[in-house]
Design a protein around this motif. Structure first.
Motif, PDB file in Angstrom:
ATOM      1  N   PRO A   2       0.825  -1.210   0.000  1.00 34.73           N
ATOM      2  CA  PRO A   2       0.000   0.000   0.000  1.00 34.73           C
ATOM      3  C   PRO A   2       0.860   1.262   0.000  1.00 34.73           C
ATOM      4  O   PRO A   2       1.921   1.311   0.630  1.00 34.73           O
ATOM      5  CB  PRO A   2      -0.803  -0.122   1.296  1.00 34.73           C
ATOM      6  N   LYS A   3       0.392   2.294  -0.696  1.00 31.14           N
ATOM      7  CA  LYS A   3       1.179   3.514  -0.848  1.00 31.14           C
ATOM      8  C   LYS A   3       0.823   4.581   0.167  1.00 31.14           C
ATOM      9  O   LYS A   3       1.573   5.536   0.345  1.00 31.14           O
ATOM     10  CB  LYS A   3       0.976   4.079  -2.255  1.00 31.14           C
ATOM     11  N   THR A  77      -4.444   0.484   2.932  1.00 27.67           N
ATOM     12  CA  THR A  77      -4.958  -0.658   3.684  1.00 27.67           C
ATOM     13  C   THR A  77      -5.627  -0.206   4.972  1.00 27.67           C
ATOM     14  O   THR A  77      -6.518  -0.872   5.476  1.00 27.67           O
ATOM     15  CB  THR A  77      -3.825  -1.644   4.025  1.00 27.67           C
ATOM     16  N   TYR A  78      -5.188   0.948   5.503  1.00 26.27           N
ATOM     17  CA  TYR A  78      -5.677   1.417   6.800  1.00 26.27           C
ATOM     18  C   TYR A  78      -6.270   2.809   6.717  1.00 26.27           C
ATOM     19  O   TYR A  78      -5.772   3.677   5.996  1.00 26.27           O
ATOM     20  CB  TYR A  78      -4.538   1.422   7.830  1.00 26.27           C
ATOM     21  N   LEU A  79      -7.321   3.023   7.496  1.00 25.03           N
ATOM     22  CA  LEU A  79      -7.914   4.336   7.719  1.00 25.03           C
ATOM     23  C   LEU A  79      -7.913   4.582   9.222  1.00 25.03           C
ATOM     24  O   LEU A  79      -8.401   3.754   9.995  1.00 25.03           O
ATOM     25  CB  LEU A  79      -9.334   4.392   7.155  1.00 25.03           C
ATOM     26  N   ILE A  98     -17.575   2.413   5.715  1.00 23.49           N
ATOM     27  CA  ILE A  98     -18.514   1.492   5.062  1.00 23.49           C
ATOM     28  C   ILE A  98     -18.312   1.479   3.547  1.00 23.49           C
ATOM     29  O   ILE A  98     -18.385   0.430   2.897  1.00 23.49           O
ATOM     30  CB  ILE A  98     -19.965   1.889   5.411  1.00 23.49           C
ATOM     31  N   GLN A  99     -18.020   2.658   2.977  1.00 17.77           N
ATOM     32  CA  GLN A  99     -17.855   2.779   1.520  1.00 17.77           C
ATOM     33  C   GLN A  99     -16.646   2.003   1.015  1.00 17.77           C
ATOM     34  O   GLN A  99     -16.632   1.523  -0.119  1.00 17.77           O
ATOM     35  CB  GLN A  99     -17.719   4.261   1.146  1.00 17.77           C
ATOM     36  N   TYR A 100     -15.609   1.898   1.872  1.00 13.84           N
ATOM     37  CA  TYR A 100     -14.374   1.224   1.460  1.00 13.84           C
ATOM     38  C   TYR A 100     -14.113   0.039   2.388  1.00 13.84           C
ATOM     39  O   TYR A 100     -13.256   0.107   3.289  1.00 13.84           O
ATOM     40  CB  TYR A 100     -13.205   2.207   1.466  1.00 13.84           C
ATOM     41  N   PRO A 101     -14.824  -1.054   2.203  1.00 12.27           N
ATOM     42  CA  PRO A 101     -14.736  -2.187   3.143  1.00 12.27           C
ATOM     43  C   PRO A 101     -13.374  -2.879   3.154  1.00 12.27           C
ATOM     44  O   PRO A 101     -13.100  -3.654   4.075  1.00 12.27           O
ATOM     45  CB  PRO A 101     -15.845  -3.127   2.658  1.00 12.27           C
ATOM     46  N   HIS A 102     -12.528  -2.622   2.144  1.00  8.81           N
ATOM     47  CA  HIS A 102     -11.196  -3.242   2.155  1.00  8.81           C
ATOM     48  C   HIS A 102     -10.265  -2.567   3.160  1.00  8.81           C
ATOM     49  O   HIS A 102      -9.224  -3.125   3.519  1.00  8.81           O
ATOM     50  CB  HIS A 102     -10.566  -3.178   0.755  1.00  8.81           C
ATOM     51  N   LEU A 103     -10.639  -1.367   3.623  1.00 11.33           N
ATOM     52  CA  LEU A 103      -9.781  -0.645   4.566  1.00 11.33           C
ATOM     53  C   LEU A 103      -9.980  -1.165   5.987  1.00 11.33           C
ATOM     54  O   LEU A 103     -11.118  -1.343   6.439  1.00 11.33           O
ATOM     55  CB  LEU A 103     -10.094   0.856   4.536  1.00 11.33           C
ATOM     56  N   LEU A 228       2.165  -1.601  10.825  1.00 12.04           N
ATOM     57  CA  LEU A 228       1.274  -2.639  10.313  1.00 12.04           C
ATOM     58  C   LEU A 228       1.201  -2.576   8.788  1.00 12.04           C
ATOM     59  O   LEU A 228       1.150  -3.621   8.118  1.00 12.04           O
ATOM     60  CB  LEU A 228      -0.123  -2.488  10.921  1.00 12.04           C
ATOM     61  N   THR A 229       1.215  -1.375   8.240  1.00 12.45           N
ATOM     62  CA  THR A 229       1.231  -1.220   6.783  1.00 12.45           C
ATOM     63  C   THR A 229       2.495  -1.833   6.187  1.00 12.45           C
ATOM     64  O   THR A 229       2.464  -2.404   5.091  1.00 12.45           O
ATOM     65  CB  THR A 229       1.138   0.277   6.405  1.00 12.45           C
TER      66      THR A 229
END
Length: 273
Positions: A2-3, A77-79, A98-103, A228-229
């Motif tokens: 992830p960038k 990957t993280y928010l 909710i909009q970005y469930p992969h995060l 973690l990233t």
């Protein structure tokens, strides 16, 4: 890999709290960041005089739409969320998760502590934040006071904490990283962090530097998420964050500094590798 990391929390014109410290710490890891402010203040609220205000929901909503329009979340990957004192903006954070469930959502419930005497803002807003954001969180990083607020009861031992967690449905299956733990058996010269991950509880100790400064909780969450990233384990990420903060505070104490600074943060950059 992830960038970037998306961080939605407070921003100040001067100082190192909220997005200011999170952004700097994330960049020190070689990771880009996407910063969305919930408030914009002249300085942190520990100062006797501050100016500024909460970001309007219309602006925050537009910023979330804007990063989505250029596909920024796809490279994350993280928010992280932090200080937010407006219910409408709490809703916007929840909708973004909710909009970005992969995060993976790291919820830092920045709404109070012991040394300031309790809440930073109205209890109703803190409760709203817990009810709206906690169910969506994968990881939460409360300090001791904040976890007691979430649990609606004090705790002074691990047994007290286990019992309280078992009785709180909102915290089921959450990874909890309790920062600044103040347990009955925590030595006074020790900084303790407690990791609760399912049935597993791990305690991490480091020297406690007798220096009160603002922004260390935001710094901890930023380093943890950055590590973690970079695909470190939770245990490794916690140890690295604690070690960096310990060394930074020791440097500040030796230099007779009361506030975090770029010089203090850069001094031990090698510890983040």
């Amino acid at each position: 890999m992830p960038k970037n990391i998306i961080s939605i929390q407070s921003q100040v014109a001067s100082g190192y709290v909220g997005n200011n410290i999170a952004g700097f710490a994330i960049q020190l890891h070689g990771i880009d960041l996407t910063l969305l402010p919930t408030v914009f203040l002249s300085a942190h609220t520990g100062h006797p005089v501050i100016f500024g205000e909460a970001i309007s929901p219309a602006l925050l909503s537009d910023l979330v739409k804007g990063i989505g329009a250029i596909n920024i979340p796809a490279d994350a990957t993280y928010l992280i969320s932090g200080f937010c004192n407006l219910p409408d903006n709490i809703d916007i954070i929840a909708n973004a998760v909710i909009q970005y469930p992969h995060l993976k959502f790291v919820y830092d419930p920045v709404f109070g502590d012991f040394h300031c005497g309790g809440l930073y803002f109205e209890e109703e807003i803190a409760t709203y934040s817990v009810n709206k954001l906690l169910p969506l969180a994968h990881i939460l990083t409360p300090n001791h006071w904040e976890l007691e607020f979430i649990l609606k009861r004090p705790f002074s031992t691990l047994e007290d904490l286990k019992t309280a967690l078992e009785e709180n449905a909102l915290l089921e299956n959450k990874t909890i990283i309790l920062t600044s733990a103040n347990l009955a058996d925590t030595p006074p010269d020790v900084m303790e962090v407690v990791l609760i991950q399912g049935k597993r509880i791990a305690r991490f100790h480091g020297p406690k530097i007798p220096l009160e400064t603002t922004g260390t909780g935001d710094l901890f969450t930023a380093i943890l998420t950055s590590q973690l990233t970079l695909q470190k384990s939770l245990d490794e990420a916690i140890r690295i964050a604690m070690d960096f903060i310990n060394h930074t505070l020791a440097y500040m104490q030796a230099a007779n500094e009361k506030e975090l600074s770029a010089a203090a943060l850069m001094k031990h950059l090698h510890l983040l590798k």
